[in-house]
Write a protein that holds these residues in place. Structure first.
Motif, PDB file in Angstrom:
ATOM      1  N   GLN A 121       0.837  -1.197   0.000  1.00 12.84           N
ATOM      2  CA  GLN A 121       0.000   0.000   0.000  1.00 12.84           C
ATOM      3  C   GLN A 121       0.877   1.255   0.000  1.00 12.84           C
ATOM      4  N   GLY A 122       0.465   2.242  -0.784  1.00 15.45           N
ATOM      5  CA  GLY A 122       1.210   3.492  -0.849  1.00 15.45           C
ATOM      6  C   GLY A 122       2.426   3.436  -1.750  1.00 15.45           C
ATOM      7  N   LYS A 123       2.607   2.321  -2.447  1.00 15.49           N
ATOM      8  CA  LYS A 123       3.755   2.163  -3.337  1.00 15.49           C
ATOM      9  C   LYS A 123       3.290   2.025  -4.783  1.00 15.49           C
ATOM     10  N   GLU A 124       4.204   2.281  -5.692  1.00 12.17           N
ATOM     11  CA  GLU A 124       3.902   2.171  -7.122  1.00 12.17           C
ATOM     12  C   GLU A 124       4.110   0.727  -7.567  1.00 12.17           C
ATOM     13  N   ILE A 125       3.030   0.083  -7.985  1.00  8.82           N
ATOM     14  CA  ILE A 125       3.103  -1.302  -8.445  1.00  8.82           C
ATOM     15  C   ILE A 125       2.938  -1.326  -9.956  1.00  8.82           C
ATOM     16  N   THR A 126       3.861  -1.989 -10.626  1.00 10.33           N
ATOM     17  CA  THR A 126       3.768  -2.113 -12.088  1.00 10.33           C
ATOM     18  C   THR A 126       3.734  -3.586 -12.454  1.00 10.33           C
ATOM     19  N   THR A 127       2.718  -3.971 -13.224  1.00 11.11           N
ATOM     20  CA  THR A 127       2.613  -5.344 -13.712  1.00 11.11           C
ATOM     21  C   THR A 127       2.858  -5.340 -15.222  1.00 11.11           C
ATOM     22  N   VAL A 128       2.866  -6.501 -15.811  1.00 13.10           N
ATOM     23  CA  VAL A 128       3.123  -6.603 -17.246  1.00 13.10           C
ATOM     24  C   VAL A 128       2.064  -5.851 -18.054  1.00 13.10           C
ATOM     25  N   GLU A 129       0.846  -5.734 -17.493  1.00  8.08           N
ATOM     26  CA  GLU A 129      -0.210  -4.996 -18.184  1.00  8.08           C
ATOM     27  C   GLU A 129       0.105  -3.506 -18.290  1.00  8.08           C
ATOM     28  N   GLY A 130       1.012  -3.032 -17.439  1.00  9.17           N
ATOM     29  CA  GLY A 130       1.332  -1.614 -17.420  1.00  9.17           C
ATOM     30  C   GLY A 130       2.535  -1.228 -18.259  1.00  9.17           C
ATOM     31  N   LEU A 131       3.122  -2.173 -18.984  1.00  8.96           N
ATOM     32  CA  LEU A 131       4.313  -1.865 -19.791  1.00  8.96           C
ATOM     33  C   LEU A 131       3.966  -1.125 -21.080  1.00  8.96           C
ATOM     34  N   ALA A 132       2.983  -1.606 -21.786  1.00  8.90           N
ATOM     35  CA  ALA A 132       2.615  -0.985 -23.060  1.00  8.90           C
ATOM     36  C   ALA A 132       1.870   0.322 -22.833  1.00  8.90           C
ATOM     37  N   LYS A 133       1.964   1.226 -23.793  1.00 12.54           N
ATOM     38  CA  LYS A 133       1.223   2.479 -23.759  1.00 12.54           C
ATOM     39  C   LYS A 133       0.144   2.410 -24.837  1.00 12.54           C
ATOM     40  N   GLY A 134      -1.023   1.980 -24.421  1.00 14.86           N
ATOM     41  CA  GLY A 134      -2.089   1.761 -25.395  1.00 14.86           C
ATOM     42  C   GLY A 134      -1.723   0.619 -26.327  1.00 14.86           C
ATOM     43  N   GLU A 135      -1.700   0.898 -27.625  1.00 15.62           N
ATOM     44  CA  GLU A 135      -1.343  -0.108 -28.619  1.00 15.62           C
ATOM     45  C   GLU A 135       0.163  -0.180 -28.855  1.00 15.62           C
ATOM     46  N   GLU A 136       0.901   0.753 -28.257  1.00 19.77           N
ATOM     47  CA  GLU A 136       2.350   0.787 -28.452  1.00 19.77           C
ATOM     48  C   GLU A 136       3.046  -0.100 -27.427  1.00 19.77           C
ATOM     49  N   LEU A 137       3.701  -1.136 -27.913  1.00 20.93           N
ATOM     50  CA  LEU A 137       4.387  -2.067 -27.026  1.00 20.93           C
ATOM     51  C   LEU A 137       5.625  -1.423 -26.402  1.00 20.93           C
ATOM     52  N   HIS A 138       5.950  -1.906 -25.231  1.00 20.96           N
ATOM     53  CA  HIS A 138       7.221  -1.519 -24.612  1.00 20.96           C
ATOM     54  C   HIS A 138       8.344  -2.059 -25.501  1.00 20.96           C
ATOM     55  N   PRO A 139       9.466  -1.338 -25.626  1.00 22.76           N
ATOM     56  CA  PRO A 139      10.565  -1.820 -26.476  1.00 22.76           C
ATOM     57  C   PRO A 139      11.005  -3.243 -26.158  1.00 22.76           C
ATOM     58  N   LEU A 140      10.957  -3.622 -24.883  1.00 25.98           N
ATOM     59  CA  LEU A 140      11.376  -4.989 -24.540  1.00 25.98           C
ATOM     60  C   LEU A 140      10.334  -6.007 -24.987  1.00 25.98           C
ATOM     61  N   GLN A 141       9.080  -5.650 -24.928  1.00 26.07           N
ATOM     62  CA  GLN A 141       8.047  -6.548 -25.444  1.00 26.07           C
ATOM     63  C   GLN A 141       8.248  -6.796 -26.936  1.00 26.07           C
TER      64      GLN A 141
END
Length: 209
Positions: A121-141
């Motif tokens: 709680q109170g921390k920034e959690i990032t999952t695999v769903e949060g890597l892409a920006k809309g339809e733009e994949l993360h470079p590592l993806q």
């Protein structure tokens, strides 16, 4: 002398009064010691809540604050998958040995199967769903696709999250360094050379995450 026909003396009023007083006092004492009905109901309710142990958790996941109802013992992995329907994070060994459940908490990789949700709680959690920006994949993806960095794909979310952290930490300068810092993520299909190649390509492009 008293003959046999003489009636026994009647009970004294004083004795009757003493008996009555003792009976009444005993009844009053019992009422005084008995817990109030409302108090009993409150205690039962409190015990029920304590047994259930459900509490409200506020988790900031992929930039959005989400509220879940869960017991304090629920792991971050189960909160993500079962309460928030973020099933990209996988449950592999459930013992922190395979890395399939890796997520980022305040930018650092953690095994979500060994992390209590209440502690995030109170921390920034990032999952695999949060890597892409809309339809733009993360470079590592995209690099994983280009280098065929996955086969069955089950370990891929954890590999991606660890790979992103590896890049941010500056541990992707050489193949050996990538292998060492990615050693906590197992791939049962044996796609390790492809995973290393994908991470190294992103590092060479200058992307830091």
């Amino acid at each position: 002398m008293m003959d046999n026909n003489t009636p026994e003396p009647a009970a004294q009023p004083e004795q009757d009064g003493r008996r009555s007083f003792i009976k009444q006092a005993g009844g009053l004492l019992g009422l005084a010691l008995a817990p109030p009905l409302i108090g009993q109901a409150e205690r039962l309710t409190a015990m029920s809540k304590k047994v259930e142990g459900v509490t409200e958790l506020r988790l900031k996941v992929n930039g959005t604050v989400r509220t879940v109802q869960a017991e304090p013992r629920v792991t971050l992995l189960d909160a993500l998958r079962e309460r928030l329907d973020l099933t990209g994070t996988k449950k592999g060994c459930d013992h922190g040995q395979c890395g399939a459940c890796t997520v980022l908490v305040d930018g650092k990789r953690v095994n979500s199967c060994l992390t209590l949700a209440v502690m995030a709680q109170g921390k920034e959690i990032t999952t695999v769903e949060g890597l892409a920006k809309g339809e733009e994949l993360h470079p590592l993806q995209q690099a994983f696709i280009d280098h065929d960095g996955f086969q069955c794909g089950y370990c891929t979310p954890g590999q991606l999250m660890s790979g992103v952290a590896c890049l941010k930490e500056g541990h992707a300068k050489t193949d050996d360094s990538v292998r060492e810092w990615m050693s906590g993520n197992l791939c049962r299909c044996g796609a390790y050379p492809n995973i290393v190649a994908a991470i190294r390509e992103v590092e060479k492009s200058g992307f830091k995450g």
